[in-house]
Design a protein around this motif. Structure first.
Motif, short mmCIF file in Angstrom:
data_model
loop_
_atom_site.label_atom_id
_atom_site.label_comp_id
_atom_site.label_asym_id
_atom_site.label_seq_id
_atom_site.Cartn_x
_atom_site.Cartn_y
_atom_site.Cartn_z
N LEU A 229 45.46 49.00 31.04
CA LEU A 229 46.08 49.72 32.34
C LEU A 229 44.84 49.40 33.26
O LEU A 229 44.79 49.07 34.57
CB LEU A 229 46.20 51.06 32.11
CG LEU A 229 46.29 51.91 33.36
CD1 LEU A 229 47.52 51.55 34.32
CD2 LEU A 229 46.41 53.53 32.87
N HIS A 230 43.55 49.71 32.76
CA HIS A 230 42.44 49.30 33.44
C HIS A 230 42.43 47.85 33.92
O HIS A 230 41.94 47.65 34.89
CB HIS A 230 40.95 49.51 32.62
CG HIS A 230 39.69 48.90 33.11
ND1 HIS A 230 38.99 48.07 32.68
CD2 HIS A 230 39.18 49.05 34.11
CE1 HIS A 230 38.07 47.51 33.04
NE2 HIS A 230 38.03 48.14 33.88
N LEU B 82 42.60 44.25 38.45
CA LEU B 82 43.09 43.01 38.72
C LEU B 82 43.66 43.14 40.11
O LEU B 82 43.42 42.40 41.07
CB LEU B 82 44.25 42.72 37.68
CG LEU B 82 44.59 41.11 38.32
CD1 LEU B 82 43.76 40.11 38.49
CD2 LEU B 82 45.90 40.81 37.35
N GLY B 83 44.45 44.29 40.45
CA GLY B 83 45.16 44.50 41.97
C GLY B 83 43.98 44.73 42.79
O GLY B 83 43.91 44.20 43.98
N LEU C 215 39.44 40.00 47.17
CA LEU C 215 39.64 38.52 47.73
C LEU C 215 40.60 38.31 48.88
O LEU C 215 40.04 37.57 49.72
CB LEU C 215 40.06 37.88 46.46
CG LEU C 215 39.29 37.79 45.26
CD1 LEU C 215 40.05 36.96 44.24
CD2 LEU C 215 37.76 37.08 45.46
N LEU C 216 41.90 38.65 48.79
CA LEU C 216 42.56 38.57 50.09
C LEU C 216 41.89 39.07 51.33
O LEU C 216 42.08 38.11 52.32
CB LEU C 216 43.97 39.01 49.76
CG LEU C 216 45.05 39.00 50.70
CD1 LEU C 216 45.27 37.39 51.03
CD2 LEU C 216 46.20 39.66 50.56
N THR D 48 30.78 39.95 41.03
CA THR D 48 29.64 40.13 40.13
C THR D 48 29.98 41.19 39.17
O THR D 48 29.72 40.89 37.89
CB THR D 48 28.49 40.45 40.80
OG1 THR D 48 28.16 39.36 42.13
CG2 THR D 48 27.24 40.60 39.86
N THR D 49 30.69 41.91 39.20
CA THR D 49 31.05 43.11 38.51
C THR D 49 32.40 43.16 37.82
O THR D 49 32.38 43.43 36.47
CB THR D 49 30.66 44.27 38.85
OG1 THR D 49 31.55 44.72 40.17
CG2 THR D 49 29.18 44.57 39.50
N VAL D 50 33.40 43.12 38.56
CA VAL D 50 34.77 43.31 38.27
C VAL D 50 35.38 42.22 37.09
O VAL D 50 35.94 42.64 36.09
CB VAL D 50 35.57 43.41 39.30
CG1 VAL D 50 37.14 43.43 39.04
CG2 VAL D 50 35.24 44.66 39.97
#
Length: 308
Positions: free
Chosen positions: A25-26, A31-32, A38-39, A75-77
């Protein structure tokens, strides 16, 4: 003691979940959020670059802000997502050094860019006749370069100093990414005082930027309130509102993260707060800037339909 730190080949990051279902779930949630960031930021960068009508100081600095936001969240996600997907906590020593350096570099640069953007709004509203002179293309490039150079220097000093400390308290980092306070907790007693001194210097410089932003907006509000027409006041406020919102979100989350009382500190709260200042702003900043900016929205629409 130095042998302790040299023997560490990896660090263990704090997971968001300890069950497989919550880990997945995380992963999906991050990701979303990552794709949205990014978009949104990518669309702003491409739109400003492609539309010659947006080649102005305000949008030039917005482009730089979007670049720092893209860098911060990248950098983190992704590493946190990969750890959840593969059910691991590990990050290599080199990876931790790189993550701390780039995050500090980009978030420091972002605050410098926000400071320059406050100056841009001040000149546009309080000294409109001198706008072209004070914020010519050469001046804008110099200010942006100074912001990036300041962030780079700050990151180099802190990263080199932090990882030169002997680490004697294991390799478990109480955060989902590598950051200075959590690495300092692993250092030997009294060895971290050098980094605290350097952090005080950086905090003073950051406070100077914050004071500059506040003073700029005090002057802006005074100038706006002297505008006779309500329509003119509304137009002037609308050009400042997105920047003011982004600055408030940026400063409030970081201040709460680093100045919250130890009595309310917990691993869960630390995770939530770190999410708010490292992941949330890069995802929502494009929405804040595009929502009330008709010029930017029109340019995005034309980019989407292929007309410029």
């Amino acid at each position: 003691m130095s042998n302790c730190s040299s023997s560490i080949s990896q660090f263990l990051l704090l997971p968001f979940a300890d069950t497989r279902e919550l880990q997945l779930l995380h992963f999906c949630l991050f990701l979303g959020i990552y794709l949205a960031a990014l978009l949104g930021n990518g669309l702003i960068i491409i739109t400003i670059d492609c539309d010659h009508r947006l080649h102005t100081p305000m949008y030039f600095f917005l482009l730089n802000l979007s670049l720092t936001d893209l860098g911060c969240i990248s950098t983190t996600v992704p590493k946190s997502m990969a750890n959840s997907l593969w059910d691991t906590r590990a990050i290599s020593y080199t990876g931790c050094v790189a993550q701390l350096f780039f995050f500090l570099f980009l978030i420091s640069t972002e605050f410098c860019v926000l400071t320059v953007m406050a100056y841009d709004r001040y000149v546009a509203i309080c000294q409109p006749l001198h706008y072209g002179t004070l914020l010519g293309s050469r001046a804008c490039v110099h200010m942006a370069a100074a912001a990036w150079a300041s962030g780079f220097l700050n990151a180099v000093l802190h990263t080199a100093n932090t990882f030169s400390l002997p680490l004697c308290h294991g390799n478990a980092v109480d955060q989902f990414f590598c950051e200075i306070p959590q690495i300092l907790k692993l250092s030997c007693s009294d060895a971290y005082l050098r980094e605290i001194g350097l952090s005080v210097v950086s905090s003073c410089l950051g406070f100077g930027c914050f004071v500059f932003i506040v003073v700029s907006y005090v002057q802006i509000f005074r100038a706006v309130l002297r505008i006779p027409s309500q329509q003119g006041r509304h137009k002037a406020f609308s050009t400042c509102l997105p920047h003011l919102t982004v600055v408030s979100l940026f400063v409030s989350t970081i201040l709460f993260s680093y100045l919250k009382p130890p009595s309310i500190s917990s691993l869960c709260l630390d995770l939530v707060v770190s999410f708010l200042y490292s992941v949330f702003p890069p995802a929502v900043n494009p929405l804040i800037y595009s929502m009330r900016n008709k010029e930017l929205k029109d340019a995005m629409w034309k980019l989407r339909t292929g007309y410029f």
